[in-house]
Motif scaffolding. Structure first.
Motif, PDB file in Angstrom:
ATOM      1  N   ARG A 183       0.833  -1.192   0.000  1.00 36.82           N
ATOM      2  CA  ARG A 183       0.000   0.000   0.000  1.00 36.82           C
ATOM      3  C   ARG A 183       0.875   1.252   0.000  1.00 36.82           C
ATOM      4  O   ARG A 183       0.657   2.189  -0.777  1.00 36.82           O
ATOM      5  CB  ARG A 183      -0.908  -0.001   1.239  1.00 36.82           C
ATOM      6  CG  ARG A 183      -1.958   1.080   1.224  1.00 36.82           C
ATOM      7  CD  ARG A 183      -2.987   0.839   2.304  1.00 36.82           C
ATOM      8  NE  ARG A 183      -2.474   1.113   3.628  1.00 36.82           N
ATOM      9  CZ  ARG A 183      -2.511   2.316   4.210  1.00 36.82           C
ATOM     10  NH1 ARG A 183      -3.078   3.319   3.588  1.00 36.82           N
ATOM     11  NH2 ARG A 183      -2.008   2.503   5.398  1.00 36.82           N
ATOM     12  N   LEU A 184       1.914   1.249   0.851  1.00 40.38           N
ATOM     13  CA  LEU A 184       2.810   2.409   0.918  1.00 40.38           C
ATOM     14  C   LEU A 184       3.554   2.598  -0.408  1.00 40.38           C
ATOM     15  O   LEU A 184       3.696   3.723  -0.885  1.00 40.38           O
ATOM     16  CB  LEU A 184       3.809   2.236   2.067  1.00 40.38           C
ATOM     17  CG  LEU A 184       3.210   2.326   3.471  1.00 40.38           C
ATOM     18  CD1 LEU A 184       4.268   2.048   4.532  1.00 40.38           C
ATOM     19  CD2 LEU A 184       2.585   3.691   3.707  1.00 40.38           C
ATOM     20  N   ALA A 185       4.006   1.485  -1.009  1.00 44.27           N
ATOM     21  CA  ALA A 185       4.721   1.596  -2.282  1.00 44.27           C
ATOM     22  C   ALA A 185       3.796   2.164  -3.355  1.00 44.27           C
ATOM     23  O   ALA A 185       4.204   2.998  -4.173  1.00 44.27           O
ATOM     24  CB  ALA A 185       5.267   0.236  -2.704  1.00 44.27           C
ATOM     25  N   THR A 186       2.532   1.720  -3.355  1.00 39.59           N
ATOM     26  CA  THR A 186       1.571   2.224  -4.340  1.00 39.59           C
ATOM     27  C   THR A 186       1.372   3.728  -4.161  1.00 39.59           C
ATOM     28  O   THR A 186       1.418   4.488  -5.134  1.00 39.59           O
ATOM     29  CB  THR A 186       0.227   1.492  -4.196  1.00 39.59           C
ATOM     30  OG1 THR A 186       0.466   0.089  -4.269  1.00 39.59           O
ATOM     31  CG2 THR A 186      -0.748   1.893  -5.276  1.00 39.59           C
ATOM     32  N   ILE A 187       1.183   4.154  -2.909  1.00 36.26           N
ATOM     33  CA  ILE A 187       1.000   5.587  -2.647  1.00 36.26           C
ATOM     34  C   ILE A 187       2.241   6.355  -3.088  1.00 36.26           C
ATOM     35  O   ILE A 187       2.144   7.434  -3.651  1.00 36.26           O
ATOM     36  CB  ILE A 187       0.700   5.822  -1.146  1.00 36.26           C
ATOM     37  CG1 ILE A 187      -0.650   5.211  -0.781  1.00 36.26           C
ATOM     38  CG2 ILE A 187       0.721   7.305  -0.804  1.00 36.26           C
ATOM     39  CD1 ILE A 187      -0.973   5.260   0.687  1.00 36.26           C
ATOM     40  N   PHE A 188       3.413   5.743  -2.853  1.00 35.67           N
ATOM     41  CA  PHE A 188       4.675   6.399  -3.187  1.00 35.67           C
ATOM     42  C   PHE A 188       4.788   6.684  -4.691  1.00 35.67           C
ATOM     43  O   PHE A 188       5.312   7.720  -5.089  1.00 35.67           O
ATOM     44  CB  PHE A 188       5.841   5.508  -2.734  1.00 35.67           C
ATOM     45  CG  PHE A 188       7.119   6.261  -2.462  1.00 35.67           C
ATOM     46  CD1 PHE A 188       7.477   6.598  -1.167  1.00 35.67           C
ATOM     47  CD2 PHE A 188       7.968   6.619  -3.492  1.00 35.67           C
ATOM     48  CE1 PHE A 188       8.652   7.286  -0.911  1.00 35.67           C
ATOM     49  CE2 PHE A 188       9.144   7.319  -3.244  1.00 35.67           C
ATOM     50  CZ  PHE A 188       9.493   7.652  -1.954  1.00 35.67           C
ATOM     51  N   ILE A 189       4.307   5.763  -5.517  1.00 30.81           N
ATOM     52  CA  ILE A 189       4.477   5.982  -6.966  1.00 30.81           C
ATOM     53  C   ILE A 189       3.280   6.670  -7.618  1.00 30.81           C
ATOM     54  O   ILE A 189       3.358   7.063  -8.782  1.00 30.81           O
ATOM     55  CB  ILE A 189       4.835   4.679  -7.734  1.00 30.81           C
ATOM     56  CG1 ILE A 189       3.743   3.633  -7.603  1.00 30.81           C
ATOM     57  CG2 ILE A 189       6.178   4.137  -7.270  1.00 30.81           C
ATOM     58  CD1 ILE A 189       3.922   2.473  -8.579  1.00 30.81           C
ATOM     59  N   ILE A 190       2.182   6.829  -6.892  1.00 25.30           N
ATOM     60  CA  ILE A 190       1.011   7.499  -7.470  1.00 25.30           C
ATOM     61  C   ILE A 190       1.350   8.905  -8.001  1.00 25.30           C
ATOM     62  O   ILE A 190       0.916   9.270  -9.098  1.00 25.30           O
ATOM     63  CB  ILE A 190      -0.173   7.514  -6.475  1.00 25.30           C
ATOM     64  CG1 ILE A 190      -0.863   6.153  -6.485  1.00 25.30           C
ATOM     65  CG2 ILE A 190      -1.177   8.612  -6.804  1.00 25.30           C
ATOM     66  CD1 ILE A 190      -1.929   5.989  -5.424  1.00 25.30           C
ATOM     67  N   PRO A 191       2.176   9.708  -7.281  1.00 18.31           N
ATOM     68  CA  PRO A 191       2.462  11.050  -7.821  1.00 18.31           C
ATOM     69  C   PRO A 191       3.209  11.041  -9.155  1.00 18.31           C
ATOM     70  O   PRO A 191       3.378  12.094  -9.762  1.00 18.31           O
ATOM     71  CB  PRO A 191       3.333  11.684  -6.728  1.00 18.31           C
ATOM     72  CG  PRO A 191       3.010  10.942  -5.495  1.00 18.31           C
ATOM     73  CD  PRO A 191       2.721   9.532  -5.928  1.00 18.31           C
ATOM     74  N   LEU A 192       3.670   9.877  -9.607  1.00 23.17           N
ATOM     75  CA  LEU A 192       4.356   9.826 -10.901  1.00 23.17           C
ATOM     76  C   LEU A 192       3.390   9.612 -12.065  1.00 23.17           C
ATOM     77  O   LEU A 192       3.773   9.709 -13.221  1.00 23.17           O
ATOM     78  CB  LEU A 192       5.407   8.710 -10.897  1.00 23.17           C
ATOM     79  CG  LEU A 192       6.599   8.935  -9.962  1.00 23.17           C
ATOM     80  CD1 LEU A 192       7.448   7.696  -9.878  1.00 23.17           C
ATOM     81  CD2 LEU A 192       7.425  10.117 -10.439  1.00 23.17           C
ATOM     82  N   MET A 193       2.136   9.303 -11.751  1.00 28.06           N
ATOM     83  CA  MET A 193       1.151   9.104 -12.827  1.00 28.06           C
ATOM     84  C   MET A 193       0.857  10.455 -13.493  1.00 28.06           C
ATOM     85  O   MET A 193       0.950  11.495 -12.853  1.00 28.06           O
ATOM     86  CB  MET A 193      -0.155   8.528 -12.259  1.00 28.06           C
ATOM     87  CG  MET A 193      -0.019   7.159 -11.616  1.00 28.06           C
ATOM     88  SD  MET A 193       0.448   5.884 -12.798  1.00 28.06           S
ATOM     89  CE  MET A 193       2.091   5.511 -12.255  1.00 28.06           C
ATOM     90  N   VAL A 194       0.485  10.407 -14.770  1.00 25.67           N
ATOM     91  CA  VAL A 194       0.170  11.642 -15.496  1.00 25.67           C
ATOM     92  C   VAL A 194      -1.213  12.130 -15.057  1.00 25.67           C
ATOM     93  O   VAL A 194      -2.219  11.784 -15.656  1.00 25.67           O
ATOM     94  CB  VAL A 194       0.202  11.411 -17.019  1.00 25.67           C
ATOM     95  CG1 VAL A 194      -0.069  12.720 -17.749  1.00 25.67           C
ATOM     96  CG2 VAL A 194       1.551  10.865 -17.441  1.00 25.67           C
ATOM     97  N   CYS A 195      -1.253  12.899 -13.971  1.00 27.21           N
ATOM     98  CA  CYS A 195      -2.549  13.340 -13.459  1.00 27.21           C
ATOM     99  C   CYS A 195      -3.105  14.455 -14.336  1.00 27.21           C
ATOM    100  O   CYS A 195      -2.390  15.031 -15.151  1.00 27.21           O
ATOM    101  CB  CYS A 195      -2.443  13.788 -12.006  1.00 27.21           C
ATOM    102  SG  CYS A 195      -1.691  15.397 -11.803  1.00 27.21           S
ATOM    103  N   SER A 196      -4.387  14.766 -14.144  1.00 27.50           N
ATOM    104  CA  SER A 196      -5.032  15.715 -15.044  1.00 27.50           C
ATOM    105  C   SER A 196      -4.415  17.107 -14.956  1.00 27.50           C
ATOM    106  O   SER A 196      -4.543  17.895 -15.874  1.00 27.50           O
ATOM    107  CB  SER A 196      -6.523  15.778 -14.741  1.00 27.50           C
ATOM    108  OG  SER A 196      -6.695  16.118 -13.392  1.00 27.50           O
ATOM    109  N   ALA A 197      -3.723  17.399 -13.852  1.00 23.75           N
ATOM    110  CA  ALA A 197      -3.086  18.707 -13.732  1.00 23.75           C
ATOM    111  C   ALA A 197      -1.830  18.787 -14.590  1.00 23.75           C
ATOM    112  O   ALA A 197      -1.394  19.867 -14.972  1.00 23.75           O
ATOM    113  CB  ALA A 197      -2.747  18.982 -12.272  1.00 23.75           C
TER     114      ALA A 197
END
Lengths: 78, 624
Positions: free
Chosen positions: B369-383
């Motif tokens: 879960r922590l690893a997933t949260i850690f890499i989420i900010p690397l996704m191409v978010c709508s911003a």
């Protein structure tokens, strides 16, 4: 019931077997049992994913996906 | 007169239609509250329909809980659902300690595995009302349940429900109101570990019960959804369908959201024109048009994209496809220490990191879960999208639309690659290594999505996005306007800061104006585009207006600002850099402290900076 005991990860697609035992104790084993994989239950393998991905099985009218290494915890007999 | 509070808890496995039932009961009016001591949310709403049995006697609250497999909670979600059973008063002090009525929601087509949960509740001393959903599906299959017999066998009220036409809701309310007459029970005897032999007995009991009441799907009967799975889960075809669905998803977001985004853009441009013509020239006018309206516009422009992504993910979830997607990507994810359970959070990360981090709560292994949260900010978010959109336009001018799409695809793939490398590196650290539970997942029945429910869900998620990130974007926009307008626009605070920080941006080949825009985008990266617009004194707010002015922007010595090497470096920078204060706040909550979010932020900014410099310097050698 024959004595031919195999692992769930080793059976063929569309093969119907019966759960013989769940090996070991741990969260994975508990989850599997809670989902209805108790000894004596018929289980049918529906599909195997490519490149050693999860296997899809049918148990108690429900479909489940199990990672191959986790399916090795489940012993089945035909 | 204040009415006595009574609570109804909806409990049950995932995908049984709990939330649909909840929406029917509360007329889709609800609020989400954090369960104390955790970040898991429960939806709470007042019962909208009063049962005829007890009109206006109580103030009735309905609580929807996350799906469970058993009464042993392993993921954060499951733990909270189970603590709702024994600690309802923790949510609100005016509630009784235990829910006054527990409604166990089960899928009529899956009773053979789900009824074991009923038995577990009985063992714990809880007498639920059993609501059996998907009555319509059962009927379609030509099956029926002997309701009376089941009621007799279970010894509790049993109500069949059709969530598509609200059939059975009234009966459910009648049963619930009789529950209220019973004084709130004493302590429940909750299990602390999985009792394997007891579970085996429970399932044996379910088997005999099922054969008595008559729901038994015959194997000869070919069901529509099972057939579709031979394609969806096919070892080869399944991957193609998956690729097709994902491509369509992202294509649809861009093509469908763009007209709406343009609409919002022109609306705010019109508002600015209106303000400028009605408000007398001066400080009030600039505050209103350049400050307030521009900032609100900048924060609202992404709403269509986010809403579309929420909606389409909602459709996929409601149809049962997301669980299949999770199974399909489990193998590749296993290579980077994750499981298929990370799929949905990572997919949502392409809309917005905030709900994505929240979605990670369903992952039982803490490390994963922590690893997933850690890499989420690397996704191409709508911003990130408008920023990349601007860069692509600056590089390509009007050469080719297809090339632009290709570039964007490249950016997506490169982002995934970077995320994969980071996740792989994380497996070296102990914090991320807890992999106690493997990948075992129930695949829900495939069905037509209930559009109304998906709309409601999308509405609430989008509302949360606006209220969550909107204020930050607004405040930053106002601050920026102030900084770039005072003491005067030729020698503004922004310019002073920008020039002072010039040595930092120089290796990236970036001019001070762009440097200021980057600095400001640390509050929320979508600020970057509007910041550039304000700094370069672009009058028109539309994308093409910004683009034309920016492509001609020159530095003080007359050289163009946005050369290809500069833009390539900036793309890399924005791809990796952690620039979103709301995400940081959510990460702190979800990761249980500041340590990991701070490490995450510093390493992403550092990595982004170093790689951007390398990209710029290397491409200078080849392209200049």
């Amino acid at each position: 019931m024959s004595n031919h005991i195999r692992l769930l990860s080793d059976i063929h697609s569309d093969e119907q077997v019966e759960i013989y035992s769940i090996e070991g104790e741990g969260p994975t084993q508990h989850r599997v049992i809670e989902m209805g994989c108790t000894p004596g239950t018929p289980i049918r393998l529906i599909q195997k994913q490519a490149f050693g991905g999860p296997i899809i099985a049918m148990i108690r009218d429900a479909k489940i996906a199990i990672r191959k290494s986790d399916a090795q915890l489940i012993k089945v007999c035909s | 007169m204040s009415l006595k509070q009574k609570t109804i808890l909806l409990l049950g496995p995932q995908n049984t239609g709990k939330t649909s039932l909840f929406n029917h009961l509360t007329n889709s009016r609800f609020q989400t509250v954090n369960y104390p001591g955790s970040t898991v949310e429960c939806a709470i709403g007042s019962l909208s329909k009063k049962s005829t049995e007890s009109p206006q006697k109580y103030n009735i609250q309905v609580i929807d809980s996350p799906g469970i497999t058993s009464l042993i909670g392993r993921s954060e979600d499951e733990k909270i659902a189970i603590s709702c059973l024994t600690n309802m008063s923790k949510i609100n002090k005016t509630y009784d300690k235990n829910p006054n009525s527990v409604v166990l929601v089960l899928d009529s087509t899956q009773l053979a595995c789900q009824l074991a949960l009923f038995k577990q509740l009985i063992h714990a001393g809880i007498r639920p009302i059993v609501a059996i959903t998907m009555k319509d599906v059962l009927q379609k299959r030509g099956l029926s349940i002997n309701e009376q017999l089941l009621k007799k066998e279970l010894g509790v009220p049993v109500i069949l429900i059709n969530n598509r036409n609200k059939d059975g809701i009234d009966d459910l309310l009648t049963s619930v109101s009789t529950d209220f007459a019973i004084p709130s029970s004493s302590t429940f005897n909750m299990p602390t570990s999985t009792n394997v032999s007891q579970l085996s007995l429970d399932f044996k009991w379910v088997e005999s019960l099922i054969s008595k009441i008559g729901v038994k799907s015959t194997s000869s009967e070919k069901k529509y959804s099972w057939d579709l799975d031979t394609i969806l889960l096919h070892p080869i075809l399944g991957l193609f369908v998956f690729g097709g669905i994902m491509t369509t998803l992202f294509w649809a977001i861009f093509s469908l959201a763009t007209p709406l985004m343009d609409g919002i853009d022109s609306m705010f441009t019109w508002l600015i024109t209106l303000t400028n013509s009605y408000v007398p020239e001066g400080i009030i006018q600039t505050i209103l048009s350049d400050g307030v309206i521009t900032s609100i516009g900048a924060s609202l422009i992404f709403v269509p994209q986010v809403a579309f992504l929420f909606f389409l993910i909602g459709l996929l979830e409601s149809s049962g496809y997301l669980a299949r997607g999770a199974a399909l990507v489990d193998k590749p994810l296993s290579k980077i220490g994750l499981t298929g359970r990370s799929f949905v959070p990572l997919l949502s990360g392409n809309a917005c990191a905030i709900p994505a981090m929240t979605a990670a709560r369903s992952i039982p292994n803490k490390g994963e879960r922590l690893a997933t949260i850690f890499i989420i900010p690397l996704m191409v978010c709508s911003a990130r999208l408008p920023v990349f959109g601007l860069f692509i336009l600056l590089v390509l001018s009007d050469k080719s639309k297809a090339l632009g799409g290709l570039m964007l695809t490249g950016i997506y793939l490169l982002s995934l690659l970077i995320a994969a490398v980071v996740a792989r590196l994380l497996t070296k650290f102990k914090t991320f290594q807890d992999k106690s539970e493997g990948f075992v997942m129930a695949l829900p029945r495939l069905s037509m999505p209930i559009f109304k429910q998906v709309f409601i869900q999308t509405f609430y998620q989008t509302k949360k996005f606006i209220t969550g990130a909107g204020p930050t974007i607004f405040v930053v926009g106002m601050g920026l306007w102030f900084m770039s307008s005072f003491p005067n626009s030729d020698h503004s605070f922004a310019k002073m800061i920008g020039q002072w920080m010039d040595p930092i941006w120089a290796p990236m080949g970036v001019d001070w104006q762009v440097g200021v825009a980057i600095l400001l985008s640390f509050a929320a990266r979508e600020v970057f585009v509007s910041a550039l617009a304000i700094i370069f004194a672009v009058q028109q707010e539309s994308q093409s207006g910004i683009f034309h002015s920016l492509s001609q922007a020159v530095t003080s010595d007359g050289a163009p600002v946005f050369t290809l090497p500069v833009v390539l470096g900036l793309i890399i920078f924005f791809m990796i850099s952690m620039q979103c204060l709301p995400t940081l706040a959510v990460a702190k909550k979800e990761m249980g402290g500041w340590k990991l979010p701070v490490i995450m932020t510093i390493s992403y900014i550092g990595l982004a900076y170093v790689l951007a410099i390398i990209t710029y310097q290397v491409s200078l050698l080849f392209l200049a």
